[in-house]
Design a protein around this motif. Structure first.
Motif, PDB file in Angstrom:
ATOM      1  N   PRO A  15       0.837  -1.208   0.000  1.00  0.00           N
ATOM      2  CA  PRO A  15       0.000   0.000   0.000  1.00  0.00           C
ATOM      3  C   PRO A  15       0.867   1.252   0.000  1.00  0.00           C
ATOM      4  O   PRO A  15       1.784   1.390   0.810  1.00  0.00           O
ATOM      5  CB  PRO A  15      -0.816  -0.139   1.295  1.00  0.00           C
ATOM      6  N   THR A  16       0.560   2.164  -0.927  1.00  0.00           N
ATOM      7  CA  THR A  16       1.424   3.324  -1.153  1.00  0.00           C
ATOM      8  C   THR A  16       0.599   4.599  -1.246  1.00  0.00           C
ATOM      9  O   THR A  16      -0.411   4.647  -1.954  1.00  0.00           O
ATOM     10  CB  THR A  16       2.217   3.143  -2.474  1.00  0.00           C
ATOM     11  N   ILE A  17       1.035   5.633  -0.535  1.00  0.00           N
ATOM     12  CA  ILE A  17       0.428   6.954  -0.695  1.00  0.00           C
ATOM     13  C   ILE A  17       0.886   7.504  -2.040  1.00  0.00           C
ATOM     14  O   ILE A  17       2.087   7.661  -2.282  1.00  0.00           O
ATOM     15  CB  ILE A  17       0.844   7.910   0.444  1.00  0.00           C
ATOM     16  N   VAL A  18      -0.052   7.797  -2.934  1.00  0.00           N
ATOM     17  CA  VAL A  18       0.309   8.220  -4.287  1.00  0.00           C
ATOM     18  C   VAL A  18      -0.098   9.662  -4.585  1.00  0.00           C
ATOM     19  O   VAL A  18       0.304  10.222  -5.607  1.00  0.00           O
ATOM     20  CB  VAL A  18      -0.331   7.292  -5.345  1.00  0.00           C
TER      21      VAL A  18
ATOM     22  N   LEU B 164      -5.411   1.246   6.847  1.00  0.00           N
ATOM     23  CA  LEU B 164      -5.407   2.556   6.203  1.00  0.00           C
ATOM     24  C   LEU B 164      -5.117   3.654   7.220  1.00  0.00           C
ATOM     25  O   LEU B 164      -4.355   4.592   6.946  1.00  0.00           O
ATOM     26  CB  LEU B 164      -6.746   2.797   5.504  1.00  0.00           C
ATOM     27  N   LYS B 165      -5.717   3.565   8.404  1.00  0.00           N
ATOM     28  CA  LYS B 165      -5.467   4.550   9.448  1.00  0.00           C
ATOM     29  C   LYS B 165      -3.991   4.549   9.847  1.00  0.00           C
ATOM     30  O   LYS B 165      -3.396   5.609  10.077  1.00  0.00           O
ATOM     31  CB  LYS B 165      -6.353   4.264  10.666  1.00  0.00           C
ATOM     32  N   THR B 166      -3.409   3.368   9.916  1.00  0.00           N
ATOM     33  CA  THR B 166      -1.989   3.272  10.251  1.00  0.00           C
ATOM     34  C   THR B 166      -1.121   3.930   9.191  1.00  0.00           C
ATOM     35  O   THR B 166      -0.128   4.611   9.507  1.00  0.00           O
ATOM     36  CB  THR B 166      -1.589   1.786  10.410  1.00  0.00           C
ATOM     37  N   LYS B 167      -1.511   3.768   7.925  1.00  0.00           N
ATOM     38  CA  LYS B 167      -0.714   4.306   6.814  1.00  0.00           C
ATOM     39  C   LYS B 167      -0.651   5.826   6.836  1.00  0.00           C
ATOM     40  O   LYS B 167       0.382   6.423   6.477  1.00  0.00           O
ATOM     41  CB  LYS B 167      -1.319   3.820   5.488  1.00  0.00           C
ATOM     42  N   ILE B 168      -1.725   6.493   7.251  1.00  0.00           N
ATOM     43  CA  ILE B 168      -1.764   7.959   7.173  1.00  0.00           C
ATOM     44  C   ILE B 168      -1.728   8.617   8.563  1.00  0.00           C
ATOM     45  O   ILE B 168      -2.005   9.807   8.679  1.00  0.00           O
ATOM     46  CB  ILE B 168      -3.024   8.426   6.395  1.00  0.00           C
ATOM     47  N   ARG B 169      -1.339   7.832   9.583  1.00  0.00           N
ATOM     48  CA  ARG B 169      -1.459   8.315  10.967  1.00  0.00           C
ATOM     49  C   ARG B 169      -0.600   9.543  11.248  1.00  0.00           C
ATOM     50  O   ARG B 169      -0.964  10.378  12.086  1.00  0.00           O
ATOM     51  CB  ARG B 169      -1.111   7.179  11.933  1.00  0.00           C
ATOM     52  N   LYS B 170       0.537   9.696  10.598  1.00  0.00           N
ATOM     53  CA  LYS B 170       1.373  10.869  10.867  1.00  0.00           C
ATOM     54  C   LYS B 170       0.682  12.148  10.397  1.00  0.00           C
ATOM     55  O   LYS B 170       0.864  13.214  10.990  1.00  0.00           O
ATOM     56  CB  LYS B 170       2.740  10.703  10.204  1.00  0.00           C
ATOM     57  N   PHE B 171      -0.099  12.045   9.332  1.00  0.00           N
ATOM     58  CA  PHE B 171      -0.859  13.209   8.874  1.00  0.00           C
ATOM     59  C   PHE B 171      -2.098  13.434   9.739  1.00  0.00           C
ATOM     60  O   PHE B 171      -2.424  14.571  10.084  1.00  0.00           O
ATOM     61  CB  PHE B 171      -1.285  13.019   7.419  1.00  0.00           C
ATOM     62  N   LEU B 172      -2.785  12.326  10.077  1.00  0.00           N
ATOM     63  CA  LEU B 172      -4.044  12.429  10.817  1.00  0.00           C
ATOM     64  C   LEU B 172      -4.040  11.416  11.969  1.00  0.00           C
ATOM     65  O   LEU B 172      -4.533  10.296  11.832  1.00  0.00           O
ATOM     66  CB  LEU B 172      -5.233  12.155   9.882  1.00  0.00           C
ATOM     67  N   PRO B 173      -3.479  11.801  13.110  1.00  0.00           N
ATOM     68  CA  PRO B 173      -3.455  10.890  14.267  1.00  0.00           C
ATOM     69  C   PRO B 173      -4.862  10.615  14.783  1.00  0.00           C
ATOM     70  O   PRO B 173      -5.778  11.413  14.610  1.00  0.00           O
ATOM     71  CB  PRO B 173      -2.617  11.648  15.297  1.00  0.00           C
ATOM     72  N   ASP B 174      -5.024   9.461  15.446  1.00  0.00           N
ATOM     73  CA  ASP B 174      -6.339   9.025  15.915  1.00  0.00           C
ATOM     74  C   ASP B 174      -6.922   9.929  16.998  1.00  0.00           C
ATOM     75  O   ASP B 174      -8.142  10.115  17.062  1.00  0.00           O
ATOM     76  CB  ASP B 174      -6.260   7.600  16.477  1.00  0.00           C
ATOM     77  N   ASP B 175      -6.072  10.448  17.867  1.00  0.00           N
ATOM     78  CA  ASP B 175      -6.590  11.153  19.031  1.00  0.00           C
ATOM     79  C   ASP B 175      -7.389  12.392  18.614  1.00  0.00           C
ATOM     80  O   ASP B 175      -7.017  13.123  17.703  1.00  0.00           O
ATOM     81  CB  ASP B 175      -5.455  11.558  19.984  1.00  0.00           C
ATOM     82  N   GLY B 176      -8.487  12.592  19.301  1.00  0.00           N
ATOM     83  CA  GLY B 176      -9.355  13.730  19.012  1.00  0.00           C
ATOM     84  C   GLY B 176     -10.494  13.408  18.079  1.00  0.00           C
ATOM     85  O   GLY B 176     -11.411  14.218  17.924  1.00  0.00           O
TER      86      GLY B 176
ATOM     87  N   GLU C 201      -3.293   0.161  -3.435  1.00  0.00           N
ATOM     88  CA  GLU C 201      -2.755  -1.142  -3.075  1.00  0.00           C
ATOM     89  C   GLU C 201      -3.123  -2.165  -4.146  1.00  0.00           C
ATOM     90  O   GLU C 201      -4.024  -1.942  -4.967  1.00  0.00           O
ATOM     91  CB  GLU C 201      -3.294  -1.595  -1.714  1.00  0.00           C
ATOM     92  N   SER C 202      -2.425  -3.291  -4.121  1.00  0.00           N
ATOM     93  CA  SER C 202      -2.747  -4.418  -5.002  1.00  0.00           C
ATOM     94  C   SER C 202      -3.507  -5.455  -4.191  1.00  0.00           C
ATOM     95  O   SER C 202      -3.119  -5.779  -3.073  1.00  0.00           O
ATOM     96  CB  SER C 202      -1.477  -5.049  -5.576  1.00  0.00           C
ATOM     97  N   ARG C 203      -4.578  -5.969  -4.770  1.00  0.00           N
ATOM     98  CA  ARG C 203      -5.338  -7.033  -4.119  1.00  0.00           C
ATOM     99  C   ARG C 203      -5.368  -8.258  -5.018  1.00  0.00           C
ATOM    100  O   ARG C 203      -5.472  -8.137  -6.240  1.00  0.00           O
ATOM    101  CB  ARG C 203      -6.768  -6.577  -3.819  1.00  0.00           C
ATOM    102  N   GLU C 204      -5.313  -9.413  -4.377  1.00  0.00           N
ATOM    103  CA  GLU C 204      -5.398 -10.664  -5.130  1.00  0.00           C
ATOM    104  C   GLU C 204      -6.847 -11.097  -5.242  1.00  0.00           C
ATOM    105  O   GLU C 204      -7.574 -11.162  -4.256  1.00  0.00           O
ATOM    106  CB  GLU C 204      -4.587 -11.753  -4.428  1.00  0.00           C
TER     107      GLU C 204
END
Length: 348
Positions: free
Chosen positions: A123-126, A211-223, A148-151
C-alpha cells in the motif's frame, strides 16, 4: 509536440483509465472537449483520438489525471465516518504542518506529481491534495490517496474423485488495483473510503485499521470519534413513507435485546419494500418491542437525472459505516453522503 516523458505518462494514465472505467465515460469526456469519439476499441480510441488531441494541445496530460481521479475515487467503496472539533481539524489542515510531514516522509513531490502506480508491491500513498478555495486562507480540506494491489480469486475448475468423493477446486488468481481515499474537511468530518473487495478476504474493519496506520502521521487518531449512524437507520425505517420521493427501500435488518435478529427483503431489486404492509408491520412490531434497526439497504434517487437514476446505498456493518456499491461521479457520491448525514442529524 509532447515530450517523451509526457507521452509515457499519458499512456500510463490511459491504461489506468481502461481498468477504472468504461469507453462511454472516456468518450463523454472527449465530447466535452470537442474531440471526435468514434473508435473501434480502446487502442483505436487512444491512437486516433486521444494521442492527436494531446499533440494538438486540445487536451493536456493533467486532464487525463483529473478524469482518472473522478472515476476511481468515488463509489464502489465502504465509507467510515469520524469527526473532531472544527478547531482541531483546522489545526491538522495547517499547510505548513502537512508540508513538513510530507517532506519528512519523502512525499513532498506528491503535491505536484502524483504517483501513477498500477499494482504497487505494498500500500502506497500516491497523491496528497490540499483544497484551498481562497489562496489567502488555510486549506478547506485534505485528500490522501492510497493505492494497493489485491489478489482476486475466481473458481477455474472443479473435479470430483469418483472413488473417494473428494472435490478438487482450482482457482485462478489475478491482481487488481484498489484505491482508498482519506478526506478531512475543515468542519471536522473525516472519511475513510475503502475500495470494495471482490472476494471479501478481510473484514473492512481490518482494512480500515491498515489505512489509518498508513496515514497516521498526517491524521493521528486522538481527538476523533466515530459517527454512529444509528439515527439514520432508524429514520429510514420510521419515515419510509415520507421519504418515498427520495429513497426506495429494499432491505432491512433488526436485532432485539435478546440477540434475536429479523430481516426482510423485497421480492426483487425493482420493488419498494415499503409497499409490503405485512412485512413492514412485522418489522415495526419487532422494533417497538426493544428492537433496533441494524442495517438498511436502500436506493437513493438522484435529482435532475435523465433518465432517472438511483444509487444503491448500504448502511450496515460497523456503526459508522456505509457503502455506495456502484461507481458514481463525485457529485453523486457527495449527494448520497449528504443524505446519510442529513438522515443522521434528524431526531431519532
Amino acid at each position: 509536440m509532447l515530450s517523451d516523458d509526457d507521452k509515457n505518462l499519458a499512456k500510463i494514465l490511459f491504461g489506468l483509465l481502461k481498468t477504472a472505467t468504461s469507453q462511454t465515460v472516456v468518450k463523454e469526456f472527449l465530447r466535452t472537449k470537442g474531440i471526435p469519439v468514434s473508435a473501434q476499441n480502446w487502442d483505436d480510441l487512444y491512437e486516433k483520438r486521444i494521442e492527436p488531441a494531446l499533440a494538438e494541445k486540445r487536451i493536456a496530460v493533467k486532464d487525463l489525471r483529473d478524469l482518472l481521479q473522478q472515476v476511481e475515487e468515488f463509489g464502489k467503496q465502504h465509507t467510515f465516518l469520524f469527526k473532531c472539533p472544527q478547531d482541531r481539524a483546522e489545526a491538522l489542515l495547517n499547510s505548513n504542518r502537512i508540508a513538513s510531514i510530507a517532506q519528512a516522509e519523502g512525499l513532498a513531490g506528491l503535491f505536484t506529481n502524483p504517483l501513477d502506480l498500477e499494482l504497487p508491491d505494498h500500500p502506497t500513498i500516491v497523491d496528497i491534495r490540499l483544497h484551498r478555495p481562497d489562496p489567502q486562507k488555510q486549506p478547506a480540506s485534505l485528500t490522501i490517496k492510497v493505492v494497493e494491489s489485491r489478489e482476486i480469486r475466481r473458481l477455474h475448475s472443479e473435479e470430483r474423485d469418483p472413488d473417494s468423493g473428494e472435490v478438487l477446486r482450482r482457482y485462478a488468481t489475478t491482481k487488481k488495483r484498489a484505491v482508498n481515499i482519506v478526506h478531512l474537511d475543515h468542519t471536522g468530518l473525516l472519511e475513510f473510503r475503502i475500495a470494495s473487495q471482490d472476494n471479501q478476504a478481510k473484514k473492512y474493519a481490518e482494512l480500515l485499521f491498515s489505512l489509518k496506520t498508513k496515514i497516521r502521521k498526517f491524521l493521528p487518531d486522538d481527538g476523533f470519534e466515530e459517527i454512529s449512524l444509528r439515527t439514520a437507520k432508524n429514520k429510514i425505517h420510521r419515515d419510509r413513507e415520507n421519504l418515498a420521493e427520495e429513497i426506495r427501500y429494499s432491505n432491512s435488518t433488526a436485532r432485539n435485546e435478546f440477540g434475536a435478529m429479523m430481516q426482510i427483503t423485497s421480492s426483487s431489486t425493482e420493488e419498494n419494500l415499503s409497499s409490503d404492509e405485512g412485512s413492514m408491520s412485522a418489522l415495526d412490531r419487532f422494533v417497538e418491542r426493544n428492537g433496533e434497526v441494524t442495517g438498511a439497504n436502500i436506493y437513493v434517487k438522484l435529482p435532475d437525472s435523465d433518465p432517472p437514476r438511483e444509487l444503491r446505498l448500504l448502511i450496515s456493518g460497523e456503526r459508522n459505516e456505509f457503502a455506495v456499491t456502484v461507481a458514481c461521479s463525485a457529485g453523486e457520491y457527495e449527494y448520497v453522503r449528504g443524505k446519510v448525514i442529513a438522515f443522521n442529524t434528524s431526531p431519532s
